[in-house]
Design a protein around this motif. Structure first.
Motif, PDB file in Angstrom:
ATOM      1  N   ARG A   1      52.552  12.327  18.750  1.00  0.00           N
ATOM      2  CA  ARG A   1      51.387  13.064  18.354  1.00  0.00           C
ATOM      3  C   ARG A   1      51.536  13.569  16.957  1.00  0.00           C
ATOM      4  NH1 ARG A   1      52.610  14.639  23.957  1.00  0.00           N
ATOM      5  NH2 ARG A   1      53.613  16.357  23.278  1.00  0.00           N
TER       6      ARG A   1
ATOM      7  N   GLU B   1      50.401  10.952  14.715  1.00  0.00           N
ATOM      8  CA  GLU B   1      48.941  10.749  14.720  1.00  0.00           C
ATOM      9  C   GLU B   1      48.137  11.814  13.957  1.00  0.00           C
ATOM     10  OE1 GLU B   1      47.338   7.824  16.020  1.00  0.00           O
ATOM     11  OE2 GLU B   1      49.252   7.115  16.237  1.00  0.00           O
ATOM     12  N   ARG B   2      48.588  13.028  14.113  1.00  0.00           N
ATOM     13  CA  ARG B   2      47.900  14.034  13.202  1.00  0.00           C
ATOM     14  C   ARG B   2      48.185  13.768  11.851  1.00  0.00           C
ATOM     15  NH1 ARG B   2      50.541  17.181  17.029  1.00  0.00           N
ATOM     16  NH2 ARG B   2      52.144  18.072  15.733  1.00  0.00           N
TER      17      ARG B   2
ATOM     18  N   LYS C   1      48.465  10.797  10.342  1.00  0.00           N
ATOM     19  CA  LYS C   1      47.865   9.766   9.914  1.00  0.00           C
ATOM     20  C   LYS C   1      46.188  10.253   9.896  1.00  0.00           C
ATOM     21  CE  LYS C   1      48.621   5.994  12.057  1.00  0.00           C
ATOM     22  NZ  LYS C   1      49.276   5.064  13.306  1.00  0.00           N
ATOM     23  N   ALA C   2      45.683  10.964  10.720  1.00  0.00           N
ATOM     24  CA  ALA C   2      44.273  11.409  11.007  1.00  0.00           C
ATOM     25  C   ALA C   2      43.736  12.094   9.653  1.00  0.00           C
ATOM     26  CB  ALA C   2      44.135  12.275  12.068  1.00  0.00           C
TER      27      ALA C   2
END
Length: 193
Positions: A186, A189-190, A192-193
């Motif tokens: 997670r 993902e944060r 990369k966003a």
């Protein structure tokens, strides 16, 4: 963990006081009662219980002095809570029991794997996350104890790694590591966003 530079017991205690508003560190020259003397360095497991007040000659210059946290809820074992921390999340808490006479060592009598909600209130979790942010910790483990007399939690150690608790069964270790890995995913993902 690029921002975390100091995990000494002194720095941990000061940051703890700033976030929680109460102390774990004591002045051994004026404090009355039992306290813990331990190395200021991380990972030494050399704590001993001392009776305060101490004289200046009895003090060790390389040690810190902290309130003795009484976490002996069942009368014969102390309870430590080692929480995994991943950038704003507490994915798992290892509830470790040690025989009272071995409370400063690394031998465990029993370990439970808990979720954060089983170990801490929502307010305590928010404070622990704020503490980790103030320390500059992105990933690691934080050792917490709950005092049976005042009911409050105390942060006693910070580690920049999150090692498995080896006395757990392979099944329990894998389940705990999956929770930590999911939190790390997670985080990725944060980022990369």
């Amino acid at each position: 963990n690029l921002r975390i530079e100091d995990i000494s017991k002194t720095h941990v205690a000061r940051t703890f006081t700033q976030i929680f508003g109460y102390d774990i560190e004591i002045d051994p020259l004026t404090y009355k009662g039992k306290a813990v003397q331990k190395s200021d360095m991380n990972g030494t497991h050399d704590g001993i219980i001392v009776d305060c007040p101490l004289s200046p000659d009895e003090m060790s210059p390389d040690c810190v002095y902290q309130k003795l946290i009484d976490s002996t809820f069942d009368g014969r074992r102390s309870e430590d809570l080692r929480m995994a921390y991943v950038n704003g999340e507490i994915p798992v808490v290892f509830r470790k029991f040690k025989l009272s006479e071995k409370r400063f060592g690394t031998d465990y009598d029993h370990v439970d794997v808990w979720d954060a909600d089983q170990a801490f209130t929502a307010e305590e979790q928010a404070q622990l996350i704020k503490f980790c942010e103030a320390m500059g910790l992105d990933f690691g483990a934080v050792d917490v104890m709950r005092d049976k007399h005042d009911g409050r939690i105390y942060v006693v150690d910070v580690n920049k790694t999150c090692m498995p608790v080896l006395c757990l069964s392979q099944k329990s270790q894998r389940a705990a590591m999956r929770k930590i890995a999911a939190a790390l995913l997670r985080l990725v993902e944060r980022v990369k966003a």
